[in-house]
Write a protein that holds these residues in place. Structure first.
Motif, PDB file in Angstrom:
ATOM      1  N   SER A 138      40.766  35.605  15.420  1.00 49.87           N
ATOM      2  CA  SER A 138      42.002  35.403  16.180  1.00 49.87           C
ATOM      3  C   SER A 138      43.070  34.771  15.304  1.00 49.87           C
ATOM      4  O   SER A 138      43.058  33.567  15.056  1.00 49.87           O
ATOM      5  CB  SER A 138      41.716  34.507  17.399  1.00 49.87           C
ATOM      6  N   ASN A 139      43.980  35.596  14.809  1.00 52.81           N
ATOM      7  CA  ASN A 139      45.024  35.099  13.922  1.00 52.81           C
ATOM      8  C   ASN A 139      46.366  34.934  14.617  1.00 52.81           C
ATOM      9  O   ASN A 139      47.200  34.152  14.183  1.00 52.81           O
ATOM     10  CB  ASN A 139      45.194  36.054  12.733  1.00 52.81           C
ATOM     11  N   THR A 140      46.605  35.694  15.672  1.00 53.51           N
ATOM     12  CA  THR A 140      47.908  35.673  16.325  1.00 53.51           C
ATOM     13  C   THR A 140      48.097  34.372  17.096  1.00 53.51           C
ATOM     14  O   THR A 140      47.272  34.005  17.930  1.00 53.51           O
ATOM     15  CB  THR A 140      48.043  36.859  17.293  1.00 53.51           C
ATOM     16  N   TYR A 141      49.187  33.679  16.805  1.00 49.50           N
ATOM     17  CA  TYR A 141      49.516  32.430  17.491  1.00 49.50           C
ATOM     18  C   TYR A 141      50.204  32.790  18.795  1.00 49.50           C
ATOM     19  O   TYR A 141      51.304  33.345  18.792  1.00 49.50           O
ATOM     20  CB  TYR A 141      50.418  31.589  16.591  1.00 49.50           C
ATOM     21  N   ILE A 142      49.576  32.488  19.920  1.00 45.67           N
ATOM     22  CA  ILE A 142      50.070  32.904  21.225  1.00 45.67           C
ATOM     23  C   ILE A 142      50.743  31.725  21.928  1.00 45.67           C
ATOM     24  O   ILE A 142      50.113  30.684  22.172  1.00 45.67           O
ATOM     25  CB  ILE A 142      48.935  33.472  22.092  1.00 45.67           C
ATOM     26  N   ILE A 143      52.028  31.907  22.247  1.00 42.79           N
ATOM     27  CA  ILE A 143      52.816  30.881  22.931  1.00 42.79           C
ATOM     28  C   ILE A 143      53.059  31.311  24.368  1.00 42.79           C
ATOM     29  O   ILE A 143      53.638  32.368  24.628  1.00 42.79           O
ATOM     30  CB  ILE A 143      54.173  30.657  22.235  1.00 42.79           C
ATOM     31  N   SER A 144      52.625  30.496  25.290  1.00 43.44           N
ATOM     32  CA  SER A 144      52.865  30.720  26.707  1.00 43.44           C
ATOM     33  C   SER A 144      54.154  29.992  27.093  1.00 43.44           C
ATOM     34  O   SER A 144      54.200  28.765  27.126  1.00 43.44           O
ATOM     35  CB  SER A 144      51.674  30.190  27.517  1.00 43.44           C
ATOM     36  N   GLU A 145      55.194  30.760  27.325  1.00 43.20           N
ATOM     37  CA  GLU A 145      56.529  30.206  27.606  1.00 43.20           C
ATOM     38  C   GLU A 145      56.646  29.891  29.096  1.00 43.20           C
ATOM     39  O   GLU A 145      56.796  30.792  29.927  1.00 43.20           O
ATOM     40  CB  GLU A 145      57.585  31.215  27.175  1.00 43.20           C
ATOM     41  N   ILE A 150      52.946  35.730  19.064  1.00 43.46           N
ATOM     42  CA  ILE A 150      53.427  36.416  20.261  1.00 43.46           C
ATOM     43  C   ILE A 150      53.816  35.351  21.280  1.00 43.46           C
ATOM     44  O   ILE A 150      53.024  34.478  21.615  1.00 43.46           O
ATOM     45  CB  ILE A 150      52.356  37.329  20.886  1.00 43.46           C
ATOM     46  N   GLU A 151      55.051  35.442  21.758  1.00 45.45           N
ATOM     47  CA  GLU A 151      55.529  34.530  22.795  1.00 45.45           C
ATOM     48  C   GLU A 151      55.875  35.357  24.032  1.00 45.45           C
ATOM     49  O   GLU A 151      56.556  36.369  23.934  1.00 45.45           O
ATOM     50  CB  GLU A 151      56.767  33.778  22.307  1.00 45.45           C
ATOM     51  N   PHE A 152      55.370  34.930  25.185  1.00 41.62           N
ATOM     52  CA  PHE A 152      55.724  35.604  26.427  1.00 41.62           C
ATOM     53  C   PHE A 152      55.896  34.583  27.537  1.00 41.62           C
ATOM     54  O   PHE A 152      55.272  33.532  27.545  1.00 41.62           O
ATOM     55  CB  PHE A 152      54.667  36.647  26.825  1.00 41.62           C
ATOM     56  N   ALA A 171      49.560  27.611  22.637  1.00 44.32           N
ATOM     57  CA  ALA A 171      50.641  26.640  22.848  1.00 44.32           C
ATOM     58  C   ALA A 171      51.363  26.947  24.146  1.00 44.32           C
ATOM     59  O   ALA A 171      51.340  28.079  24.648  1.00 44.32           O
ATOM     60  CB  ALA A 171      51.634  26.678  21.684  1.00 44.32           C
ATOM     61  N   VAL A 172      52.017  25.918  24.685  1.00 46.59           N
ATOM     62  CA  VAL A 172      52.961  26.107  25.787  1.00 46.59           C
ATOM     63  C   VAL A 172      54.338  25.665  25.308  1.00 46.59           C
ATOM     64  O   VAL A 172      54.460  24.801  24.441  1.00 46.59           O
ATOM     65  CB  VAL A 172      52.574  25.321  27.053  1.00 46.59           C
ATOM     66  N   LYS A 173      55.368  26.293  25.890  1.00 46.02           N
ATOM     67  CA  LYS A 173      56.727  25.966  25.483  1.00 46.02           C
ATOM     68  C   LYS A 173      57.598  25.721  26.707  1.00 46.02           C
ATOM     69  O   LYS A 173      57.517  26.437  27.699  1.00 46.02           O
ATOM     70  CB  LYS A 173      57.334  27.082  24.632  1.00 46.02           C
ATOM     71  N   PHE A 174      58.436  24.691  26.602  1.00 44.22           N
ATOM     72  CA  PHE A 174      59.401  24.341  27.633  1.00 44.22           C
ATOM     73  C   PHE A 174      60.799  24.350  27.021  1.00 44.22           C
ATOM     74  O   PHE A 174      60.969  24.544  25.818  1.00 44.22           O
ATOM     75  CB  PHE A 174      59.088  22.965  28.217  1.00 44.22           C
TER      76      PHE A 174
END
Length: 278
Positions: free
Chosen positions: A2-9, A216-218, A35-38
């Protein structure tokens, strides 16, 4: 692997509800995000008085100001959310929208990355302020020309990821332009290239992974029918999306042709002649 850094926006999809924000953080952790992003705004610096005073019906009142105040957490709430996210193994990321918010975040939080929202990508003073924090930066490129992207990267000293992005909510399929990932990879070979999604389905994120996106950020939501400007461009069932991204990573392989052990019985059964290399 698992290389893709996944950001849950999560962004503003919490609708000012602390319990909902925590529920979305927990969902992000359970579903396999990294990660989570605000977002953080000082309303009177980001918007004019005229804009804030405009009529707008919302769950919080009848003006833009009341709506945006209803969506904005104070810094102590963000500290609580960071502690909660990190207790679940998630990195905590913030997109600040003004210099005062950068100062507040730096004085009160210990975030993993500063994220440059596409709207701030052309603000030289803002980008220089991020340099002063010394933290790594993720840069989104929605609404930007190639020249503006190059200028921003020339100012920023700590860019780690550049994200291909189209800033429409939700984005039309024909305007996603996943091949821009290739363009960024070729132009900035020393930086990590990713994708920030505003498409309402899973296809764009999985396709970006196939093209080698390293981040990937979604946007995540409990329900796309909830109140909010970002809900329609968000993902409800993030577990399925994260699984699809991880499966695509596995499918990509090494790029080196090999005969897999699973092929050997088939080869022995079906291949009658093998003299091309003799």
């Amino acid at each position: 692997m698992s290389n893709t850094y996944i950001i849950s926006e999560i962004g503003i999809n919490h609708n000012g509800d602390l319990d909902l924000a925590k529920e979305l953080i927990k969902t992000s952790a359970n579903d396999g995000a990294n990660a989570v992003k605000f977002q953080k705004r000082t309303l009177d610096l980001v918007y004019t008085k005229e804009e804030l005073d405009k009529y707008r019906e919302s769950p919080w009142g009848t003006t833009n100001r009341q709506q945006k105040q209803g969506l904005e957490f104070d810094i102590q709430t963000y500290r609580h959310l960071q502690d909660y996210a990190e207790s679940l193994g998630l990195d905590f990321i913030v997109s600040c929208w003004d210099l005062n918010s950068v100062k507040e975040v730096e004085e009160n939080l210990n975030i993993k990355y500063h994220k440059v929202a596409s709207a701030l990508a052309t603000d030289k003073k803002f980008l220089e302020a991020l340099n002063a924090t010394g933290r790594p930066v993720i840069l989104s490129t929605g609404m930007c020309t190639e020249e503006q992207i190059e200028a921003a990267i020339g100012i920023l000293e700590n860019v780690e990821y550049i994200l291909a992005c189209t800033s429409t909510y939700p984005t039309k399929p024909e305007e996603i332009n996943l091949r821009h990932i290739y363009t960024l990879k070729n132009k900035y070979p020393d930086l990590k290239i990713g994708f920030s999604n505003h498409y309402s389905g899973h296809d764009a994120c999985v396709g970006a992974t196939a093209l080698g996106a390293e981040c990937i950020e979604f946007h995540i939501t409990k329900s796309r029918t909830m109140y909010g400007s970002d809900q329609a461009a968000s993902i409800e069932k993030t577990e399925d999306l994260v699984d699809a991204i991880r499966t695509m990573e596995s499918m990509l392989g090494s790029g080196t042709k090999q005969v897999y052990s699973s092929e050997v019985p088939v080869m022995n059964k079906l291949r009658k002649v093998n003299d091309v290399t003799s």
